[in-house]
Design a protein around this motif. Structure first.
Motif, PDB file in Angstrom:
ATOM      1  N   ASP A 174       1.425  -9.887   4.839  1.00 16.65           N
ATOM      2  CA  ASP A 174       1.148  -8.478   5.093  1.00 16.65           C
ATOM      3  C   ASP A 174       1.083  -7.709   3.783  1.00 16.65           C
ATOM      4  OD1 ASP A 174       0.476  -6.338   6.684  1.00 16.65           O
ATOM      5  OD2 ASP A 174       2.546  -5.767   7.130  1.00 16.65           O
ATOM      6  N   TYR A 175       0.659  -8.390   2.726  1.00 19.41           N
ATOM      7  CA  TYR A 175       0.446  -7.801   1.401  1.00 19.41           C
ATOM      8  C   TYR A 175       1.733  -7.249   0.778  1.00 19.41           C
ATOM      9  CZ  TYR A 175      -4.342  -7.974   3.216  1.00 19.41           C
ATOM     10  OH  TYR A 175      -5.532  -8.384   3.769  1.00 19.41           O
ATOM     11  N   ARG A 176       2.883  -7.814   1.118  1.00 24.74           N
ATOM     12  CA  ARG A 176       4.156  -7.353   0.558  1.00 24.74           C
ATOM     13  C   ARG A 176       4.773  -8.477  -0.275  1.00 24.74           C
ATOM     14  NH1 ARG A 176       5.084  -5.434   6.119  1.00 24.74           N
ATOM     15  NH2 ARG A 176       6.715  -6.992   6.349  1.00 24.74           N
ATOM     16  N   SER A 197       4.970   2.085  -1.557  1.00 28.33           N
ATOM     17  CA  SER A 197       5.161   1.896  -0.115  1.00 28.33           C
ATOM     18  C   SER A 197       5.185   3.280   0.546  1.00 28.33           C
ATOM     19  CB  SER A 197       6.476   1.160   0.149  1.00 28.33           C
ATOM     20  OG  SER A 197       6.723   1.004   1.524  1.00 28.33           O
ATOM     21  N   THR A 202      -3.668  -1.304   0.890  1.00 30.01           N
ATOM     22  CA  THR A 202      -3.470  -2.090   2.110  1.00 30.01           C
ATOM     23  C   THR A 202      -2.862  -1.325   3.272  1.00 30.01           C
ATOM     24  OG1 THR A 202      -1.236  -2.833   1.540  1.00 30.01           O
ATOM     25  CG2 THR A 202      -3.084  -4.114   0.648  1.00 30.01           C
ATOM     26  N   SER A 204       0.256  -1.212   3.776  1.00 31.10           N
ATOM     27  CA  SER A 204       1.503  -1.891   4.120  1.00 31.10           C
ATOM     28  C   SER A 204       2.715  -1.050   3.729  1.00 31.10           C
ATOM     29  CB  SER A 204       1.591  -3.246   3.413  1.00 31.10           C
ATOM     30  OG  SER A 204       0.645  -4.130   3.951  1.00 31.10           O
ATOM     31  N   PRO A 344      -2.037  -1.821   9.483  1.00 26.05           N
ATOM     32  CA  PRO A 344      -1.217  -1.109   8.494  1.00 26.05           C
ATOM     33  C   PRO A 344      -0.256  -0.151   9.184  1.00 26.05           C
ATOM     34  CG  PRO A 344      -3.378  -0.109   8.624  1.00 26.05           C
ATOM     35  CD  PRO A 344      -3.414  -1.302   9.533  1.00 26.05           C
TER      36      PRO A 344
END
Length: 421
Positions: A174-176, A197, A202, A204, A344
């Motif tokens: 999840d692009y983290r 964040s 993304t 995310s 997202p």
């Protein structure tokens, strides 16, 4: 009167009847020559030029709300423009009233008690990022940048003489990025990490536990954190973007928060951002800004005060519209074979993995990269998207859903038709 030599100024000089050219007429500085143009702005400009030429382009390129700024914000600016107090220079660090409002927002949304003196008002969030990096990063310092990343981060690190180090996390994460990935990338030269964040590109959002883990890792290893919180109020499904200084309060002395009114309040053109940080950083960034730009437009600052202290109903209405569009674009793109689009939880972007579309023929063209795929989509579908190469590895496309509902649906329909052919 000082001579040119005594004053340190060089230029052409006459010797007899001949002019000696200035030695300074060489190529531009290596650092400026080494940075790339903003890919998002470039794609958006191309899309707008095509629209102006009469082509029905649907653009998902710009990270800009399609809403007008709230009426009470505009009214505050109109009043400010008529007030002679705002017609003159003010303190480079920002109007006291705005710094107070930012300090209160930081307490409310980021869980950090700060004095107004810990705030510097900047010309947009981009300048806040630039000043934070310039203040913290020295020659050869490494800065960890979770990838996919906003296009500006690596460029400002290079301008400071630093070395951007991308740490990639794909759709399967999840692009983290994880602490383990950050630790694997850390070296004795690691000075800072840029933590974002919700994320651009993304969308995310790191969980509270993930944020805490990264904060504790940074604290343990003496790594500075530049935390970009520009999208912190644009979250969905009951999610909250927990600030890293709220998750790890002890980290505040080695963290710079950057933020602004552009995204949440639909005020991209007003150019008001800010940074919040420890005294030494704020002093250094303030000195830099005093030479770089001096104060932000007083009229825009008065508008930002109205945004931060005024009614929240217009802001919530925009957030709900983004939420509706988020669901629509995720559903629409995932119905197209070859698009793998995580849902997202924040911002107003989706970042589908489209690696399955590469190396295949579409409309007589076989794109090998998402750069080529994005060009193909603009040419054949008149749909503008930003390729993954702007944010890290190829294989991805960024779509901003901060555009009207009808345009969003039309663009997805064109893509569905094209990839069905």
């Amino acid at each position: 009167m000082l001579s040119a030599a005594a004053s340190g100024v060089t230029g052409s000089r006459s010797v007899g009847s001949e002019a000696v050219p200035r030695a300074s007429l060489a190529p531009i500085s290596p650092r400026v020559a080494g940075i790339a143009e903003s890919a998002t702005l470039k794609v958006d400009a191309k899309a707008k030029a095509l629209k102006a030429a009469g082509r029905p382009v649907v653009s998902y390129a710009a990270g800009e709300p399609d809403f007008d700024s709230p009426a009470h914000v505009v009214e505050a600016a109109e009043q400010a423009a008529r007030d002679p107090r705002n017609h003159h220079y003010t303190a480079a660090a920002g109007l006291p009233e705005l710094r107070e409002a930012i300090a209160e927002k930081t307490r409310h949304d980021s869980g950090l008690e700060v004095a107004p003196s810990a705030v510097i008002v900047t010309n947009g969030g981009k300048q806040a990022v630039y000043e934070a990096v310039q203040t913290l990063v020295g020659e050869g310092d490494e800065v960890l940048i979770p990838s996919p990343y906003w296009v500006t981060y690596p460029e400002v690190v290079k301008l400071a003489g630093g070395v951007p180090v991308a740490v990639f996390a794909g759709a399967d994460q999840d692009y983290r990025v994880s602490v383990e990935q950050l630790e694997a990338a850390r070296t004795p030269r690691t000075k800072a990490i840029i933590f974002v964040s919700p994320s651009n590109p993304t969308g995310s959002v790191y969980s509270p536990d993930e944020t805490r883990a990264i904060g504790e890792w940074s604290l343990e290893h003496g790594v500075w954190v530049i935390s970009d919180e520009i999208y912190q109020n644009l979250v969905y499904d009951g999610v909250r973007a927990v600030s890293i200084v709220e998750a790890v309060p002890e980290l505040a002395e080695q963290t710079v928060l950057v933020n602004g009114v552009a995204k949440t309040y639909a005020m991209t053109g007003w150019r008001v951002g800010w940074l919040v940080g420890p005294a030494a950083v704020v002093k250094g960034a303030g000195d830099l800004q005093s030479h770089l730009s001096s104060n932000v437009s007083n009229v825009a600052q008065r508008a930002a005060i109205a945004a931060l202290t005024g009614p929240t109903e217009p802001i919530e209405a925009m957030r709900q519209a983004f939420d509706r569009r988020r669901k629509a674009i995720v559903s629409g793109l995932n119905a197209i074979p070859g698009f793998r689009t995580p849902t997202p939880e924040g911002a107003f972007y989706v970042y589908p993995d489209v690696t399955e579309l590469l190396g295949r023929e579409w409309g007589g063209v076989t794109p090998a990269t998402t750069l080529e795929l994005a060009d193909l989509l603009l040419d054949r579908c008149e749909v503008a998207v930003v390729p993954g190469e702007a944010f890290g590895p190829s294989g991805y496309l960024r779509f901003s859903y901060a555009l009207g509902d009808d345009a969003l649906a039309e663009g997805v329909a064109r893509l569905a038709e094209f990839f069905r052919a």
